[in-house]
Write an enzyme that holds these catalytic residues in place. Structure first.
Site, PDB file in Angstrom:
ATOM      1  N   SER A 104      32.948  62.378  43.832  1.00 21.43           N
ATOM      2  CA  SER A 104      34.288  62.336  43.127  1.00 21.43           C
ATOM      3  C   SER A 104      34.672  63.484  42.544  1.00 21.43           C
ATOM      4  O   SER A 104      35.819  63.880  42.106  1.00 21.43           O
ATOM      5  CB  SER A 104      34.192  61.339  42.168  1.00 21.43           C
ATOM      6  OG  SER A 104      33.977  59.931  42.821  1.00 21.43           O
ATOM      7  N   ASP A 116      42.921  57.259  41.440  1.00 27.18           N
ATOM      8  CA  ASP A 116      42.440  55.826  42.079  1.00 27.18           C
ATOM      9  C   ASP A 116      43.717  55.189  42.500  1.00 27.18           C
ATOM     10  O   ASP A 116      44.917  55.053  41.925  1.00 27.18           O
ATOM     11  CB  ASP A 116      41.911  55.188  41.061  1.00 27.18           C
ATOM     12  CG  ASP A 116      40.843  55.518  40.402  1.00 27.18           C
ATOM     13  OD1 ASP A 116      40.347  56.536  40.961  1.00 27.18           O
ATOM     14  OD2 ASP A 116      40.137  55.006  39.376  1.00 27.18           O
ATOM     15  N   ASP A 157      30.375  59.517  40.871  1.00 29.02           N
ATOM     16  CA  ASP A 157      31.628  59.723  39.983  1.00 29.02           C
ATOM     17  C   ASP A 157      31.477  60.632  39.063  1.00 29.02           C
ATOM     18  O   ASP A 157      30.461  61.296  38.921  1.00 29.02           O
ATOM     19  CB  ASP A 157      32.011  58.417  39.361  1.00 29.02           C
ATOM     20  CG  ASP A 157      33.386  57.960  39.245  1.00 29.02           C
ATOM     21  OD1 ASP A 157      34.467  59.035  39.210  1.00 29.02           O
ATOM     22  OD2 ASP A 157      34.073  57.087  39.017  1.00 29.02           O
TER      23      ASP A 157
HETATM   24  C1  GLA Z   1      36.841  56.007  38.528  1.00 26.68           C
HETATM   25  C2  GLA Z   1      36.593  56.019  40.265  1.00 26.68           C
HETATM   26  C3  GLA Z   1      37.095  54.726  40.670  1.00 26.68           C
HETATM   27  C4  GLA Z   1      36.153  53.725  39.936  1.00 26.68           C
HETATM   28  C5  GLA Z   1      35.944  53.714  38.620  1.00 26.68           C
HETATM   29  C6  GLA Z   1      34.905  52.886  38.084  1.00 26.68           C
HETATM   30  O1  GLA Z   1      38.033  55.673  38.198  1.00 26.68           O
HETATM   31  O2  GLA Z   1      37.660  56.858  40.659  1.00 26.68           O
HETATM   32  O3  GLA Z   1      36.962  54.549  41.966  1.00 26.68           O
HETATM   33  O4  GLA Z   1      34.694  54.091  40.616  1.00 26.68           O
HETATM   34  O5  GLA Z   1      35.881  54.959  38.064  1.00 26.68           O
HETATM   35  O6  GLA Z   1      34.878  52.817  36.802  1.00 26.68           O
END
Ligand code: GLA
Length: 423
Positions: free
Chosen positions: A190, A219, A158
């Site tokens: 990500s 998300d 992430d």
């Molecule tokens: C971000 C990611 C999500 C998840 C959260 C966890 O928002 O995009 O998919 O992994 O963090 O905190």
């Protein structure tokens, strides 16, 4: 960093890093904790649902025993909130001992013993999105080594609490560090989601070289609104996104939420159908211990899965947006087959949509169509034949279309990988 050194760095990275290690030739399939279980730390009052080794063991049991594994679902992925707030004396990440008393290596063995694979989460920044220890640049190597030593098979990396320069250095470095462990580890980045998801901020050819898949957009949440917004964004930007995908390199519109609280049965069909069109990862985030039969049937639909997993790995596209709020999606598949999805964005009643394959750019000839969710078959469909489909509000009709006389070779006379969809 000076713009010139940024460019130079990127050139060097793309010369030295490739992650073509044969993993994820088709989109990954599995289960991930985040959308359904979030950062539930309350093992005292909510022991069944908190982020703990028990939750992942439960899901591994269900995945191995309820027919998921045989269909291709294989990764069990831990998301945020698994870590202790402190690294160990050697500077390694460690799981929170009260919730993961056996440690990650033991959990990995449990999962591997069931023929499944383990994924884990880390963040290229000072903290994870929920505030747990991050993997800053100097920690990348040790964290990659730690994950490999535990037997991890997939990393979701992430990007909270980092800036674009750090990301530009960190994502390729992690790719290199994972490669250097010698363990095949699928790498989910990500990065683009933190850069708005589009060129010129995002360099999709570099991403494809260093990551197996990447999150592009916000998300997913447990609602049709959220699913619809994701479909819309990916379709509006398909000219940039669709060519980026292919075997070993996938766009990730986020988890399947089928089986939770937010989608009707029709909307669940729509998510499954569109994720198949988009060649998206089929990573569920639901409670496999409590799924109703309709959710299970949709997620276990063999033809929908086979379409998603088609070996030529070409992402599909939105072909048409009608004034009637019907949209038509198309994905080319191996063996001259294709998938058509008719999606209704209407909110009134089932809509009768009239068209023909010729109107949808199909070449002259005779075709057969298989309705993926009803199982009915249409034979003797000439490209010019006018037909009508009835599409429920926020639902889909999903067709697997193939020529009546199947050709064994593609137009280019290159043999294609075997991929039989048994109807
Ligand atoms: C971000 C990611 C999500 C998840 C959260 C966890 O928002 O995009 O998919 O992994 O963090 O905190």
């Amino acid at each position: 960093m000076h713009p010139l050194s940024v460019t130079l760095f990127l050139v060097l990275v793309s010369l030295t890093v490739t992650l073509d290690n044969g993993l994820l030739r088709t989109p990954p399939m599995g289960w991930m904790a985040w959308e359904r279980f979030r950062c539930d730390l309350d093992c005292h009052d909510d022991p069944e649902n908190c982020i703990s080794e028990d939750l992942f063991r439960d899901m591994a049991d269900r995945m191995a025993e309820d027919g998921w594994k045989e269909l291709g679902y294989e990764y069990i992925i831990i998301d945020d909130c698994w870590m202790s707030m402190l690294r160990d004396e050697q500077g390694r990440l460690q799981p929170e001992p009260s919730r993961f008393p056996g440690g990650i290596a033991k959990l990995a063995r449990y999962i591997h013993d069931r023929g499944l694979k383990l994924g884990i989460y880390a963040d290229m920044g000072t903290h994870t999105c929920m505030g747990f220890p991050g993997t800053t640049l100097e920690k990348i190597e040790i964290d990659a080594q730690t994950f490999a030593s535990w037997g991890v098979d997939y990393l979701k990396f992430d990007g909270c609490y980092s800036n674009p320069i750090e990301q530009m250095l960190g994502y390729p470095l992690m790719s290199k560090a994972l490669n250097a462990t010698g363990r095949p580890i699928a790498y989910s980045c990500s990065w683009p989601a933190y850069l708005g998801g589009l060129p010129p901020n995002v360099n999709y050819s570099l991403l494809g070289d260093i990551c197996h898949l990447w999150r592009n957009y916000y998300d997913i949440q447990d609602s049709w609104d959220s699913v619809q917004g994701i479909i819309e964004w990916f379709s509006n930007n398909q000219d940039d996104l669709q060519p980026a995908a292919g075997p070993g390199r996938w766009n990730d519109p986020d988890m399947l939420i089928i089986g939770n609280f937010g989608l009707s049965v029709d909307q669940a069909h729509s998510q499954m159908a569109l994720w198949a069109i988009m060649a998206a990862p089929l990573i569920m985030s639901n409670d496999l211990r409590n799924l109703d039969n309709s959710a299970r049937a949709i997620l276990q639909n063999k033809v929908a899965i086979a379409i998603n997993q088609d070996p030529i790995g070409v992402q599909g596209r939105r072909l048409l947006q009608e004034k009637s709020h019907i949209e038509v999606y198309w994905r080319p598949l191996s063996q001259s087959a294709s998938c058509l999805v008719f999606l209704s964005r209407r909110t009134d009643m089932p809509h009768l949509y009239h068209t023909s394959l010729a109107k949808l750019n199909y070449e002259a000839g005779n075709y057969q169509a298989y309705d993926v969710f009803t199982g009915s078959k249409l034979t003797g469909l000439n490209a010019k034949t006018e037909f009508t489909v009835s599409i429920n509000p926020s639902g889909v009709v999903m067709w697997y279309v193939y020529p009546e006389q199947r050709t064994l070779h593609s137009q280019h006379n290159k043999p294609e990988p075997e991929h039989h969809i048994v109807l």
